[in-house]
Design an enzyme around this catalytic site. Structure first.
Site, PDB file in Angstrom:
ATOM      1  N   LYS A  83     -21.795   5.537 -23.154  1.00 45.15           N
ATOM      2  CA  LYS A  83     -20.881   4.860 -22.156  1.00 45.15           C
ATOM      3  C   LYS A  83     -20.367   3.783 -22.668  1.00 45.15           C
ATOM      4  O   LYS A  83     -20.929   2.906 -23.005  1.00 45.15           O
ATOM      5  CB  LYS A  83     -21.672   4.741 -20.903  1.00 45.15           C
ATOM      6  CG  LYS A  83     -20.914   4.224 -19.716  1.00 45.15           C
ATOM      7  CD  LYS A  83     -21.792   4.060 -18.468  1.00 45.15           C
ATOM      8  CE  LYS A  83     -20.903   3.814 -17.209  1.00 45.15           C
ATOM      9  NZ  LYS A  83     -19.970   2.856 -17.234  1.00 45.15           N
ATOM     10  N   ARG A 143     -10.890   3.286 -18.476  1.00 53.23           N
ATOM     11  CA  ARG A 143     -10.661   4.642 -18.529  1.00 53.23           C
ATOM     12  C   ARG A 143      -9.045   4.993 -18.495  1.00 53.23           C
ATOM     13  O   ARG A 143      -8.469   4.318 -17.744  1.00 53.23           O
ATOM     14  CB  ARG A 143     -11.193   5.360 -17.217  1.00 53.23           C
ATOM     15  CG  ARG A 143     -11.241   6.843 -17.408  1.00 53.23           C
ATOM     16  CD  ARG A 143     -12.074   7.321 -16.057  1.00 53.23           C
ATOM     17  NE  ARG A 143     -12.404   8.798 -16.094  1.00 53.23           N
ATOM     18  CZ  ARG A 143     -13.337   9.385 -15.439  1.00 53.23           C
ATOM     19  NH1 ARG A 143     -14.153   8.640 -14.954  1.00 53.23           N
ATOM     20  NH2 ARG A 143     -13.446  10.773 -15.460  1.00 53.23           N
ATOM     21  N   PHE A 169     -12.668  11.936 -24.210  1.00 53.69           N
ATOM     22  CA  PHE A 169     -13.978  12.648 -23.683  1.00 53.69           C
ATOM     23  C   PHE A 169     -13.647  13.759 -22.970  1.00 53.69           C
ATOM     24  O   PHE A 169     -14.535  14.481 -22.421  1.00 53.69           O
ATOM     25  CB  PHE A 169     -14.981  11.688 -23.003  1.00 53.69           C
ATOM     26  CG  PHE A 169     -14.568  10.986 -22.044  1.00 53.69           C
ATOM     27  CD1 PHE A 169     -14.514  11.529 -20.717  1.00 53.69           C
ATOM     28  CD2 PHE A 169     -14.327   9.449 -21.881  1.00 53.69           C
ATOM     29  CE1 PHE A 169     -14.066  10.759 -19.416  1.00 53.69           C
ATOM     30  CE2 PHE A 169     -14.005   8.845 -20.739  1.00 53.69           C
ATOM     31  CZ  PHE A 169     -13.753   9.597 -19.686  1.00 53.69           C
TER      32      PHE A 169
HETATM   33  P1  AMP Z   1     -19.005   3.265 -13.429  1.00 56.91           P
HETATM   34  O1  AMP Z   1     -17.950   2.460 -13.616  1.00 56.91           O
HETATM   35  O2  AMP Z   1     -20.146   2.352 -13.897  1.00 56.91           O
HETATM   36  O3  AMP Z   1     -19.018   3.994 -12.276  1.00 56.91           O
HETATM   37  O4  AMP Z   1     -19.001   4.075 -14.887  1.00 56.91           O
HETATM   38  C1  AMP Z   1     -18.030   5.157 -14.815  1.00 56.91           C
HETATM   39  C2  AMP Z   1     -16.936   4.854 -15.856  1.00 56.91           C
HETATM   40  O5  AMP Z   1     -17.529   4.817 -17.014  1.00 56.91           O
HETATM   41  C3  AMP Z   1     -15.760   5.841 -16.102  1.00 56.91           C
HETATM   42  O6  AMP Z   1     -14.895   5.735 -15.014  1.00 56.91           O
HETATM   43  C4  AMP Z   1     -15.323   5.408 -17.392  1.00 56.91           C
HETATM   44  O7  AMP Z   1     -14.471   4.598 -17.237  1.00 56.91           O
HETATM   45  C5  AMP Z   1     -16.469   4.950 -18.235  1.00 56.91           C
HETATM   46  N1  AMP Z   1     -16.994   5.831 -19.467  1.00 56.91           N
HETATM   47  C6  AMP Z   1     -17.391   5.270 -20.581  1.00 56.91           C
HETATM   48  N2  AMP Z   1     -17.724   6.187 -21.572  1.00 56.91           N
HETATM   49  C7  AMP Z   1     -17.628   7.277 -20.628  1.00 56.91           C
HETATM   50  C8  AMP Z   1     -17.930   8.816 -20.973  1.00 56.91           C
HETATM   51  N3  AMP Z   1     -18.568   9.008 -22.199  1.00 56.91           N
HETATM   52  N4  AMP Z   1     -17.524   9.728 -20.131  1.00 56.91           N
HETATM   53  C9  AMP Z   1     -17.235   9.206 -18.746  1.00 56.91           C
HETATM   54  N5  AMP Z   1     -17.019   8.151 -18.467  1.00 56.91           N
HETATM   55  C10 AMP Z   1     -17.214   7.076 -19.261  1.00 56.91           C
END
Ligand code: AMP
Length: 578
Positions: free
Chosen positions: A258, A263, A351
């Site tokens: 992650k 994004r 991804f």
């Molecule tokens: P959160 O913002 O904590 O809800 O986490 C989701 C976000 O993690 C997504 O919207 C992406 O921007 C980010 N992200 C980072 N790495 C990945 C990955 N390998 N797959 C999907 N999302 C990712």
């Protein structure tokens, strides 16, 4: 068509009052369903969007960009209210729309509005919103004010209330997109999943409402995913560790790192006039801020058409990811981009692949999408990934993600389709740090000492769907740099509703990710909960307030703390008794 046959905006405002007055979901849905069924065909799109308080479809590039300050200019001219009066009205209702309605009533504006020969119509309001959003260039503030003035001069008190609420993105009538989807399905006797799918693919619930009403099932079946209409991103729920993720995913899962970046969804077409567009997580177009990314994609991805998803991170001199706020400077910048491209180099990790050469892939399993992505991405790296059944292997991978400066892992179910806009269990995020909450700043205070110039003490709220309000959970002034204080102060002042001494009440717009030691019971706030040692981890300008955490989530964390404590106490007791 004569103006007379058009539906007045007052009818829509009355509908909103009725919807907010009942807590029963089905009743709300019947009210809206009946209303939509009676409209003229050409009014349906606008009305549907206005009811859910979205002036424009999610997938549209249009934004109104009307602040309370701009509206206040118009109201000042009309009513000459004192700031005190506004403050008192706001304290009474907590709703700017209601503040405006009461201002109208106090001034006897009711009679004024009826002097106009033709009432405001839904179409007219919607067209004016579009014109306001499209105003650009010098003098735009003045021209926008002109359009606002003409709307508000024509409005009745109730209409003015809903104009205000929609303009400020503050509709809050307890009727969201999901409920409108349900309403459409019920009212026109259509399968709900088909309605949801059409909404997900077009990002335009107004259009979907019209198609549903006018063309029924055959119309909806024809709706397709289209290039340059961004899809809502699929989201991840939380898991506490890799073992929980493995359990949830049936024993085996794909673990991806992650990355703590931003994004992006990239749409590319090469046939005809080549075109490439980059969209942010909130579906705003950011192509011009990321010319380096555009060049990279054009060079490396040679397929005729595709929709890609990935994470962009900023890289420091030591090759490690830079904090998120550096990256945000790249995303917001429209001028001086070239300099910033050199100053803050970014890297893209892909991804997901949602469309390839006009073939829609969102229903394909994750493994297939990833395989096809790997085959077309040239030298652009994919997010590091392992597929495993072994929790130890996954833990080692998690540790290496943290060591490299990333946030943790996202476990992806191997057979899962891509579900736009859904935060389900197919994707589970596992983070290192303690849980954080995404909260919204509902007020801010000027600091003391060195911080006296800045709004630097923040009142934090979580959304409570039951009361349709943000419930305060605590305050913090910790975690931000001077530059961030400076920037956020500017933004908060644009959102100012009222100043009471040192405290500025603001429209709830800015999301901050908050770290804390514990959630405690507290009589200080109506929610009955307070955060202990809250601090800002980062400002999430990329998130909208409706993505913030809810009181329900706060309660879940509270309960889980309680269980954790109880189990630690038990362990203690057993070992003592041995
Ligand atoms: P959160 O913002 O904590 O809800 O986490 C989701 C976000 O993690 C997504 O919207 C992406 O921007 C980010 N992200 C980072 N790495 C990945 C990955 N390998 N797959 C999907 N999302 C990712």
């Amino acid at each position: 068509m004569s103006l007379k046959t058009q539906t007045a905006f007052s009818k829509l405002s009355e509908l909103c009052e009725k919807v907010v007055a009942t807590t029963k979901r089905l009743e709300k849905m019947s009210l809206v369903g009946e209303f939509i069924a009676k409209l003229l065909p050409e009014e349906v799109e606008a009305a549907a969007l206005l009811i859910i308080g979205q002036p424009f479809p999610r997938a549209s590039h249009r934004v109104l960009a009307i602040s309370w300050a701009a509206l206040y200019d118009v109201l000042k001219e009309m009513f000459k209210p004192s700031t005190d009066e506004i403050g008192t009205l706001f304290r009474e209702s907590g709703d700017l729309g209601e503040v405006v309605r009461r201002l109208y009533l106090k001034s006897g504006r009711v009679a004024q509005a009826t002097l106009f020969p033709t009432p405001l119509t839904i179409t007219e309001v919607y067209q004016t919103f579009t014109v306001i959003a499209d105003v650009q260039g010098t003098g735009s503030r003045r021209r926008k004010t002109g359009h606002l003035r003409s709307l508000f001069m024509h409005a009745t008190p109730l209409e003015a209330k809903y104009l205000t609420k929609i303009l400020l993105g503050d509709q809050r009538i307890g009727f969201n997109e999901g409920m409108l989807e349900g309403t459409i399905a019920r009212a026109f006797n259509l399968p709900l999943p088909l309605v949801q799918r059409a909404n997900m693919l077009t990002g335009d619930l107004g259009k979907v409402t019209r198609i549903a009403r006018e063309e029924g099932i055959t119309g909806l079946q024809k709706v397709r995913l289209q290039s340059f209409t961004p899809l809502l991103p699929m989201l991840a729920a939380q898991a506490k560790d890799v073992s929980e993720a493995l359990l949830q995913h049936g024993g085996e899962s794909a673990f991806e790192m992650k990355l703590d970046g931003a994004r992006v969804q990239i749409h590319q077409q090469r046939n005809g006039q080549p075109k490439i567009r980059v969209y942010s997580r909130r579906l705003t177009e950011v192509t011009s801020s990321l010319p380096d990314l555009v060049t990279l994609i054009q060079k490396e991805v040679t397929e005729t058409s595709c929709i890609l998803e990935g994470e962009v991170i900023a890289i420091g001199l030591d090759g490690r990811p830079l904090p998120f706020q550096h990256l945000m400077r790249r995303f917001r910048r429209v001028r001086g981009v070239e300099r910033l491209v050199k100053e803050i180099p970014v890297r893209l990790f892909l991804f997901d692949l949602l469309m390839l050469n006009d073939e829609v892939l969102i229903d394909c399993p994750y493994t297939e999408r990833r395989k096809r992505l790997a085959s077309i991405c040239g030298s652009i790296p994919l997010v590091p990934q392992i597929i495993t059944m072994d929790s130890r292997e996954a833990e080692t991978f998690f540790d290496s993600a943290i060591q490299k400066g990333h946030e943790g892992l996202i476990a992806k179910r191997l057979d899962s389709p891509y579900k736009p806009g859904i935060r389900g269990k197919s994707w589970l995020k596992i983070k290192e740090s303690l849980e954080t909450l995404d909260l919204v700043i509902i007020a801010a205070e000027y600091g003391t000492g060195r911080r006296h110039r800045w709004l630097s003490d923040y009142h934090l709220g979580a959304w409570d769907p039951e009361t349709a309000e943000f419930q305060m959970l605590g305050k913090t002034f910790k975690g931000l740099t001077d530059a961030e204080f400076e920037e956020i102060t500017k933004r908060l002042l644009e959102l100012q509703v009222e100043r009471r001494g040192n405290v500025v009440l603001v429209q709830p717009r800015i999301v901050v990710e908050i770290e804390f030691d514990e959630i405690q019971r507290s009589a200080r706030y109506p929610s009955g909960k307070a955060l202990r040692f809250a601090r800002v981890k980062q400002i999430r300008y990329d998130k909208s307030p409706d993505e913030a955490d809810t009181i329900q989530r706060v309660n879940e964390i509270f309960e889980s703390q309680f269980l954790r404590k109880a189990s630690t106490n038990n362990v203690g007791r057993t070992s003592l008794s041995k």
